[in-house]
Design a protein around this motif. Sequence first.
Motif, PDB file in Angstrom:
ATOM      1  N   LEU A   1      28.458  44.161  63.457  1.00  0.00           N
ATOM      2  CA  LEU A   1      27.386  44.696  62.611  1.00  0.00           C
ATOM      3  C   LEU A   1      26.742  43.521  61.893  1.00  0.00           C
ATOM      4  O   LEU A   1      27.416  42.793  61.160  1.00  0.00           O
ATOM      5  N   LEU A   2      25.422  43.353  62.093  1.00  0.00           N
ATOM      6  CA  LEU A   2      24.784  42.123  61.648  1.00  0.00           C
ATOM      7  C   LEU A   2      23.365  42.333  61.132  1.00  0.00           C
ATOM      8  O   LEU A   2      22.613  43.148  61.660  1.00  0.00           O
ATOM      9  N   ALA A   3      23.029  41.551  60.098  1.00  0.00           N
ATOM     10  CA  ALA A   3      21.668  41.450  59.567  1.00  0.00           C
ATOM     11  C   ALA A   3      21.437  39.982  59.226  1.00  0.00           C
ATOM     12  O   ALA A   3      22.381  39.178  59.215  1.00  0.00           O
ATOM     13  N   ASP A   4      20.200  39.619  58.954  1.00  0.00           N
ATOM     14  CA  ASP A   4      19.880  38.242  58.578  1.00  0.00           C
ATOM     15  C   ASP A   4      20.723  37.771  57.398  1.00  0.00           C
ATOM     16  O   ASP A   4      21.090  38.558  56.528  1.00  0.00           O
ATOM     17  N   GLY A   5      20.998  36.464  57.384  1.00  0.00           N
ATOM     18  CA  GLY A   5      21.685  35.865  56.256  1.00  0.00           C
ATOM     19  C   GLY A   5      23.195  35.918  56.334  1.00  0.00           C
ATOM     20  O   GLY A   5      23.876  35.668  55.347  1.00  0.00           O
ATOM     21  N   TYR A   6      23.759  36.221  57.514  1.00  0.00           N
ATOM     22  CA  TYR A   6      25.209  36.222  57.673  1.00  0.00           C
ATOM     23  C   TYR A   6      25.748  34.801  57.509  1.00  0.00           C
ATOM     24  O   TYR A   6      25.023  33.821  57.669  1.00  0.00           O
ATOM     25  N   GLY A  60      21.358  28.513  58.801  1.00  0.00           N
ATOM     26  CA  GLY A  60      20.361  28.190  59.813  1.00  0.00           C
ATOM     27  C   GLY A  60      20.891  27.458  61.031  1.00  0.00           C
ATOM     28  O   GLY A  60      20.125  26.923  61.822  1.00  0.00           O
ATOM     29  N   THR A  61      22.217  27.443  61.225  1.00  0.00           N
ATOM     30  CA  THR A  61      22.777  26.718  62.363  1.00  0.00           C
ATOM     31  C   THR A  61      22.798  27.541  63.643  1.00  0.00           C
ATOM     32  O   THR A  61      22.913  26.983  64.727  1.00  0.00           O
ATOM     33  N   ILE A  62      22.694  28.862  63.520  1.00  0.00           N
ATOM     34  CA  ILE A  62      22.744  29.736  64.696  1.00  0.00           C
ATOM     35  C   ILE A  62      21.833  30.938  64.511  1.00  0.00           C
ATOM     36  O   ILE A  62      21.442  31.272  63.393  1.00  0.00           O
ATOM     37  N   ALA A  63      21.524  31.557  65.639  1.00  0.00           N
ATOM     38  CA  ALA A  63      20.769  32.816  65.637  1.00  0.00           C
ATOM     39  C   ALA A  63      21.310  33.678  66.774  1.00  0.00           C
ATOM     40  O   ALA A  63      21.724  33.162  67.819  1.00  0.00           O
ATOM     41  N   TYR A  64      21.328  34.962  66.551  1.00  0.00           N
ATOM     42  CA  TYR A  64      21.744  35.932  67.564  1.00  0.00           C
ATOM     43  C   TYR A  64      20.680  37.005  67.651  1.00  0.00           C
ATOM     44  O   TYR A  64      20.016  37.313  66.667  1.00  0.00           O
ATOM     45  N   THR A  65      20.570  37.600  68.831  1.00  0.00           N
ATOM     46  CA  THR A  65      19.638  38.700  69.045  1.00  0.00           C
ATOM     47  C   THR A  65      20.446  39.984  69.204  1.00  0.00           C
ATOM     48  O   THR A  65      21.418  40.015  69.967  1.00  0.00           O
TER      49      THR A  65
END
Length: 177
Positions: free
Chosen positions: A11-16, A51-56
């Motif tokens: 379960l994910l939202a921005d700013g994890y 800001g080291t990673i991003a997921y879709t």
Amino acid sequence: MKKNQEKVAFLLADGYEDSEMKNPYEAITRNGNAAVIIGLEKEAELRGKKGTIAYTTHLSIDEANPDDYRAVVIPGGQSPEKLMENEAVLDFLRDANEKGITISAICHGPLLLSKAGLAQGRHFTSYAGVAEEIAKEGGVYSDKPVVVDDNLITSRGPDDESYFIEETIRKLGVSAY
């Protein structure tokens, strides 16, 4: 999906918290399980707070069914606070808990469990700054690297990730990472 492969919802939202998503995700997939990222919207790109990673996201919470998953992972950071105002997220967690599905929450993640009404009488740990808030909802706090209370697994933060990951994988019934 391979035989014996378990699906694990994130379960994910921005700013994890970057490492609290990356390290469990990699450990779970390395063990042959399928990780499914569930957010408020499908196919949304979500960035970690450093800001080291991003997921879709693979699915929106409105498309997700807890019956499809063996475990749910809730990374910390700012993500849980963004998810906790969404009733579908809370219902997903309540349903998963009722079915005995493993729910692993780290750092600020236990706040989401508390908001879903799952803290009452349960033992937990979390980021120290939110422990009092969860305790007000009936949770019993312990300052330990990891606390397992039946199907709930909680940890304090990035320094405890190895314990968090180990217990989550153990609940999945696969070899340690």
